[in-house]
Scaffold this active site. Structure first.
Site, PDB file in Angstrom:
ATOM      1  N   CYS A 120       0.993  -1.108  -0.002  1.00 65.76           N
ATOM      2  CA  CYS A 120       0.080  -0.129  -0.072  1.00 65.76           C
ATOM      3  C   CYS A 120       0.879   1.130   0.011  1.00 65.76           C
ATOM      4  O   CYS A 120       1.677   1.479  -0.779  1.00 65.76           O
ATOM      5  CB  CYS A 120      -0.941  -0.181   1.120  1.00 65.76           C
ATOM      6  SG  CYS A 120      -2.246   1.270   1.271  1.00 65.76           S
ATOM      7  N   ASP A 169      -8.586  -3.817  -7.399  1.00 65.11           N
ATOM      8  CA  ASP A 169      -8.307  -2.821  -6.689  1.00 65.11           C
ATOM      9  C   ASP A 169      -9.043  -1.529  -6.937  1.00 65.11           C
ATOM     10  O   ASP A 169      -8.818  -0.735  -7.924  1.00 65.11           O
ATOM     11  CB  ASP A 169      -6.826  -2.714  -6.690  1.00 65.11           C
ATOM     12  CG  ASP A 169      -6.277  -1.992  -5.561  1.00 65.11           C
ATOM     13  OD1 ASP A 169      -6.880  -0.992  -4.920  1.00 65.11           O
ATOM     14  OD2 ASP A 169      -5.059  -1.921  -5.350  1.00 65.11           O
ATOM     15  N   HIS A 196      -7.453  -4.535  -3.248  1.00 70.69           N
ATOM     16  CA  HIS A 196      -6.482  -3.956  -2.538  1.00 70.69           C
ATOM     17  C   HIS A 196      -6.221  -4.396  -1.256  1.00 70.69           C
ATOM     18  O   HIS A 196      -7.087  -5.060  -0.524  1.00 70.69           O
ATOM     19  CB  HIS A 196      -6.642  -2.257  -2.385  1.00 70.69           C
ATOM     20  CG  HIS A 196      -5.744  -1.592  -1.857  1.00 70.69           C
ATOM     21  ND1 HIS A 196      -4.551  -1.086  -2.647  1.00 70.69           N
ATOM     22  CD2 HIS A 196      -5.424  -0.979  -0.525  1.00 70.69           C
ATOM     23  CE1 HIS A 196      -3.771  -0.289  -1.915  1.00 70.69           C
ATOM     24  NE2 HIS A 196      -4.196  -0.281  -0.778  1.00 70.69           N
TER      25      HIS A 196
END
Length: 227
Positions: A120, A169, A196
């Site tokens: 991330c 995502d 994600h």
């Protein structure tokens, strides 16, 4: 199990890093860069995993310049807090948190060649590290938030890079990830039928098949470039 130690950046700033040692001689070093949730139990487990695979793993606390001792979970409140902390770090005067990552790389070099992996926000920092920092041999960003922006896509990596993106995502539209891959033909980009955060087994987005495949590819990549 690892432990926290203090590291010092080039500007004298002291910050904690979680360090996990391999059982035998190290194959190399791996710097593990956190998500927006701090060096929490998941990131420590990731570092422990790389140590179990033979690497000296170092996970620097990249929020420490704006707030010490951050360890968040995955509720909406935690996400909101993490987003604010990320914004605060990103708002620091250049070079921001990069000197702290450099200090972690320098520490990990005691084990040999060093790779960096991040998730991330940590994926974005991993990409920047591959392009801007010294002493790396390989870099593996996982679904780096912001990596597909124009300014990031325009960077040139100094080391081999393997990138993992989720096709589902919602934070990183897949068309922007594919555009990144096209703009960076020298970067190895892999796509997964996942969303994600698919690597984090503490989140609802966890996808065991994608996480396992991405980790297998990451270990093979590090094996080629750090061995």
């Amino acid at each position: 199990m690892g432990q926290f130690i203090d590291l010092k950046a080039a500007d004298g700033f002291v910050f904690p890093a979680y360090v996990a040692q391999p059982a035998g001689p190290a194959k190399g070093g791996v710097v593990v860069l956190q998500e927006i949730f701090g060096v929490n139990s998941h990131i420590r487990a990731v570092a422990d995993g790389y140590a179990a695979d033979g690497y000296l793993a170092v996970a620097p606390a990249t929020f420490h310049r704006v707030k010490p001792g951050v360890e968040l979970g995955y509720t909406q409140g935690d996400i909101t807090a993490g987003v604010a902390l990320k914004a605060a770090v990103e708002g620091l005067a250049a070079p921001g948190v990069l000197p702290d990552i450099q200090a972690a790389i320098d520490y990990a070099q005691q084990a040999g060649k060093v790779g960096v992996v991040g998730y991330c926000w940590g994926g974005l920092l991993t990409w920047r590290s591959a392009c801007l920092l010294q002493g790396l041999a390989a870099a593996v960003p996982y679904y780096g938030g912001g990596m597909t922006s124009a300014i990031e896509t325009a960077r040139t990596p100094r080391v081999p890079v393997l990138v993992h993106f989720g096709e589902q995502d919602h934070s990183i539209p897949v068309e922007t990830a594919r555009a990144f891959a096209k703009a960076q033909p020298g970067v190895e980009v892999k796509f997964y039928a996942a969303g994600h955060g698919f690597n984090c087994d503490q989140r609802g987005a966890y996808d065991a098949a994608a996480a396992t495949l991405a980790r297998t590819r990451t270990l093979a990549f590090f094996g080629r470039h750090l061995g």
